[in-house]
Structure formats: C-alpha cells, structure tokens
Design an enzyme around this catalytic site. Structure first.
Site, PDB file in Angstrom:
ATOM      1  N   SER A  40      55.021  29.421  23.920  1.00  0.00           N
ATOM      2  CA  SER A  40      55.245  28.865  22.594  1.00  0.00           C
ATOM      3  C   SER A  40      53.993  29.028  21.757  1.00  0.00           C
ATOM      4  O   SER A  40      52.886  28.768  22.225  1.00  0.00           O
ATOM      5  CB  SER A  40      55.610  27.380  22.674  1.00  0.00           C
ATOM      6  N   LYS A  79      28.853  45.159  29.046  1.00  0.00           N
ATOM      7  CA  LYS A  79      28.099  44.158  29.794  1.00  0.00           C
ATOM      8  C   LYS A  79      27.525  44.774  31.065  1.00  0.00           C
ATOM      9  O   LYS A  79      28.264  45.305  31.894  1.00  0.00           O
ATOM     10  CB  LYS A  79      29.019  42.984  30.143  1.00  0.00           C
ATOM     11  N   VAL A 189      59.180  24.252  27.386  1.00  0.00           N
ATOM     12  CA  VAL A 189      60.031  23.810  28.484  1.00  0.00           C
ATOM     13  C   VAL A 189      60.305  22.316  28.374  1.00  0.00           C
ATOM     14  O   VAL A 189      59.380  21.501  28.258  1.00  0.00           O
ATOM     15  CB  VAL A 189      59.374  24.133  29.841  1.00  0.00           C
ATOM     16  N   LEU A 336      44.498  29.526  35.173  1.00  0.00           N
ATOM     17  CA  LEU A 336      44.010  28.150  35.246  1.00  0.00           C
ATOM     18  C   LEU A 336      44.944  27.238  36.022  1.00  0.00           C
ATOM     19  O   LEU A 336      44.512  26.208  36.543  1.00  0.00           O
ATOM     20  CB  LEU A 336      43.803  27.599  33.831  1.00  0.00           C
ATOM     21  N   THR A 347      34.054  34.864  36.480  1.00  0.00           N
ATOM     22  CA  THR A 347      35.023  35.149  37.536  1.00  0.00           C
ATOM     23  C   THR A 347      36.448  34.755  37.169  1.00  0.00           C
ATOM     24  O   THR A 347      37.369  35.018  37.943  1.00  0.00           O
ATOM     25  CB  THR A 347      34.622  34.421  38.827  1.00  0.00           C
ATOM     26  N   ILE A 349      38.656  35.827  34.808  1.00  0.00           N
ATOM     27  CA  ILE A 349      39.574  36.952  34.642  1.00  0.00           C
ATOM     28  C   ILE A 349      39.715  37.716  35.952  1.00  0.00           C
ATOM     29  O   ILE A 349      40.797  38.209  36.291  1.00  0.00           O
ATOM     30  CB  ILE A 349      39.109  37.847  33.483  1.00  0.00           C
TER      31      ILE A 349
END
Length: 516
Positions: A40, A79, A189, A336, A347, A349
């Site tokens: 959403s 990087k 949901v 997550l 770390t 990703i």
C-alpha cells in the site's frame, strides 16, 4: 502434507525486500508460476539502508542489469569500504576496505602475517596502506577493474559495492518485476486466513479482495504481519551485545564530490553514518536510548552534518535480533520481518539477498516442505549469528573510556565463538573462516587490527624469510598499491564519465530496462 504443486506465490510488502524478492523470482521462475506483491502506498518503508557490499554484484548479475543504467537510475555512487572514525580511540581512524586480500600472500601464509612481523620491527606502515581499496578510498579514487593490466595487478580485480537511494532502487526493481509478469496489488491487509494446519490460506484486503497463495513471503518490515503477528514465531534478542535500539535518519545537501566509502563515526552513545549519493547525502545516528535521550541524539546528529538538512530527522526504533524461524509453516520472512542487524557494515541488503538465494535453492515443489524449511532456517540463523559477532567486535574491541556507553561495551561479555576468534588472533594473528560465513579473513583482520586487537606474535613460518627480504617484500607491496592508487581517476570523474545521473528536478519517466 498436500502433494499439490506450489504455483501461487504472494509477497506481502514492497520496499527494498519485497521488490528485490519479486525481481529475483521474475528473473528465475517460469511463467507457470504466479507471483503477486501486495503493498500500500499509505504504508511507508524504512528506506535507510543505502549502502551495500560486493555480493550485490551476484544479484545484479542474476537480473542481468546494466551497471551504468542501474547507478544512474538510483542516483548511485561507488563504495570501496567503510571508514571508521573514533571507534578504537578518539581521533583514531581506519578503513575496512573491500577485496579478496590485502597484499599478496607468500607461500602458505596470508600477507598480514608478514606485516605483523614488519610492523613489530617498525618496518611497516598502517595496514590500510597495503590494500587497494583501503588506500584508494581516503584519497577519493575509484575505478572498476581494468582489462589492460597484468592479471596479478591490484587494478585487475577491484572489489566494490554501491551507495544508492533505497526508494529509487525499489522503484527500479518494481518496474523490472512488473515487466516480467509480477502483479502488484494495492491494498492494506485486514484479515489473514489460515488452514487448520496453521498454514496461511490467503489475506483479505480492506477493499474486500482476497489474495490466495500457496507460499507467502513476508516482507512487511519490523511488524512481521505473517511470520510474527499471525504465526507467533518468536524472536532471538541480540540487544545484550548490540545495545543500540534507535536511529535518526536525515538527508542533506551535498557539499562536495562524493566519497567512495561510507563513513561511520562513533559518538558518545552510538555512531553516525554518512552515505554520499549523486543527488544528496544520507545521514543517520544509531544510538542506545539508555545512555542518551532522543532530543540529545537529534542534537548530536544535526551538529555533525556536513550539509544543510533537507527535512526533519526521521526516528526509528528497533530491537536487534532475528526470528526463531525464518521459514514457518508456508511463510518465509525476508528483510526486516526476518530480523534486524544495525547498518554498521551494510549487511541489511545482503541479508535480503541471502534469504532470496537460499529460498530459490530450496524452493519447494509441493507443500511437503518441512525438510527444506529446516535447512533454510539453520542456514539463515548461521548467517545472522556470524554477522552479529562481526558487528559486536566493533563495540567490544574499543579502548575508549570517555563515555559510559563505551565503558559498557568494552566490559560486556560476548558470545564464546567471538571470544575464541579474538583470543586466537591476539595470540598469533591467525583467523579461520567459519564455513560459509559472509565476512572473510581480510574483513576480520582489518577490523581486528583497526580496533586495536594487535597480535602478540605471528606464524612461525614467517621466519623462513630473512628479515631484509621480508622488509623488501612488504615495502614492495606498499609501493605497488601506491602506484595503482596514483593511476586511478577521482571517484567523481569516474561517475561523470560513465554513469552521471540526471538531477531529480530534471528526471523524466524512467526508460524500460533491457529484458533478460
């Protein structure tokens, strides 16, 4: 268990985790699979993880992305590693640089074993002078691997990663995935429906639409709508070792050329990141609320910015740790929702990428997935626990005595496995990689030495090399690295030549990426 084939996959949540998962599945699965992603626009994403590590090249290769297009479209920069300031002591700095090695090994031993003896004899510079990435980063130099140099040249194999705008990255991957058949459903949901077995049958949206599936991938963020709120999976808490529990994030205007490294500066109750992009700079303050108030943490962040803030700092709260199961019933948690390890070594990703890769390797054919889930859970738990130990090392191995937070970190007890790593390295500079853990020997060595864990001795085979020959060997490595760094272009010049992005106010609708 049902023998019906798994064909309908539902991803709950977008953002980086959801769209990385959708893009990977769309690149690999045959069209006989249905992949739907439910998200959403009313629900925001965390979007603070803008740094990566070199393993992202494997993901980009899977998707067959054009690097220049990818960097431009995400306002990206390059990087070479992470610069750590004030972690060991106030005023101290070192770079954890990427790469397969520091200097070249000699015989059976890695370069750092010879460096230890030379350093003890006063014949060697700081360790960072002997790695291409760690030497080039502070000088603002960058290039990709050169094809017109000898194979043994450091310039022939340059390891690097990216900084990018997480929101633009998610949008980029969304476009990729939708062009390959992933169906996005807009909605929140309202209800989760389960089979008598506990497996998820479907989700009901506020609109009344029902989205059914055979396999559900929970990318709903910290909330863990399926893996935790519905299945009550449980959580393994790391906070006794990684005490930071809050963060503030704020973008700023750029004040100069982007550095080819992330900057992580220790503060009195945590640390502050700086991630340069082409259109702005990402900043944040990760801290422990037991030692500093939110208002004080905000003041610390704002007082240490290089550029003008573009918005008010955005607060985040978290608990470091992981799910007891990453795959529970027919739900796989990625991102997550699977756990959180603070972004000290970028770390987050990687953990998404690792979860996707392991899921594809263990993709079930039918709903009889218990053996596959057990292996997935053990592999992901191993990944998280070893990354956890690497992050703890940064806090534990400190000589700072100027603040209660650092005193607490220095004096805390740590996992047995990490203590064994420190003890072995302090004894004679030896390190043995644990299976397929993410961080390899060079990373551990750089951080151990950077944090002040100096070996008392070295491997006895080092003494097979005469002292004068050893000094020449170490000097030669340093000279080679210095010449290579001198030959490299400036980071900004490389970007300008190969992948300069259009400023955001001039950006047009993105071009369709090349189909795989």
């Amino acid at each position: 268990m049902s023998e019906e084939a798994i064909r309908n996959i539902v991803i709950l949540g977008g953002g980086t985790a959801g769209w990385m998962t959708a893009a990977a599945l769309s690149a690999v699965l045959p069209r006989s699979y249905s992949v739907q992603l439910v998200e959403s626009e009313l629900i925001g994403t965390v979007g603070v993880g803008e740094g990566t590590i070199p393993q992202i090249h494997l993901f980009n290769k899977l998707l067959r992305l054009d690097e220049a297009d990818f960097v431009r479209r995400t306002q990206g920069t390059f990087k070479l590693g992470v610069q750590f300031n004030d972690w060991r002591q106030l005023g101290d700095t070192y770079v954890h640089g990427f790469g397969p090695s520091l200097g070249p090994g000699l015989g059976l031993l890695p370069f750092h074993q010879y460096w230890i003896k030379a350093r003890q004899a006063g014949k060697a510079k700081e360790l960072g002078a002997y790695g291409l990435a760690s030497a080039a980063a502070p000088q603002g130099k960058f290039m990709t691997s050169a094809s017109d140099v000898p194979a043994n040249s450091p310039l022939a194999s340059i390891s690097y990663a990216y900084h990018f705008d997480a929101g633009l990255y998610a949008g980029y991957l969304r476009e990729y995935a939708e062009q390959r058949g992933v169906h996005r459903v807009e909605g929140i949901v309202r209800e989760v429906r389960q089979h008598p077995s506990g497996d998820i049958h479907g989700v009901v949206l506020e609109s009344g639409e029902v989205i059914n599936g055979d396999l559900f991938i929970d990318c709903s963020g910290f909330r863990g709508l399926l893996i935790e709120e519905t299945l009550k999976t449980g959580y393994v808490d790391y906070s006794r070792w990684l005490p930071c529990n809050r963060a503030l994030a704020v973008p700023t205007e750029n004040t100069g050329p982007p550095t080819p490294y992330t900057r992580a500066s220790a503060r009195r109750a945590g640390w502050q990141w700086r991630i340069p992009l082409q259109h702005r700079t990402g900043n944040g303050h990760v801290y422990c609320s037991d030692f500093i108030s939110d208002d004080e943490a905000t003041a610390v962040l704002l007082a240490n910015l290089d550029g003008k803030p573009l918005q008010e700092p955005r607060p985040l709260r978290f608990l470091t740790g992981r799910r007891r199961k990453f795959w529970n019933k027919n739900v796989v948690a990625i991102g997550l929702s699977s756990g959180f390890l603070e972004p000290l070594e970028a770390t987050s990703i990687y953990s998404i990428q690792s979860g996707i890769a392991r899921l594809m390797a263990l993709l079930p054919q039918t709903a009889d997935y218990s053996v596959l889930a057990e292996r997935y859970n053990s592999q992901m738990a191993f990944d998280f626990d070893r990354i956890r130990d690497f992050l703890i090392l940064h806090y534990k191995a400190t000589e700072r005595t100027d603040a209660p937070f650092w005193n607490c970190c220095r004096e805390m007890s740590i996992p047995t496995e990490l203590q064994e790593v420190i003890d072995l390295f302090r004894d004679s500079g030896r390190f043995f990689r644990n299976g397929e853990e993410m961080f390899a020997e060079m990373s551990w060595v750089q951080v151990l030495i950077g944090q002040g864990v100096m070996p008392r001795g070295y491997h006895p085979l080092v003494n097979q090399l005469a002292d004068q020959e050893l000094w020449r060997f170490v000097d030669g490595v340093g000279e080679t690295v210095a010449r290579c760094v001198e030959a490299m272009p400036l980071h900004q010049a490389f970007i300008d030549r190969h992948c300069a992005a259009v400023p955001p106010h001039r950006m047009q609708a993105p071009a369709r990426p090349e189909l795989a």
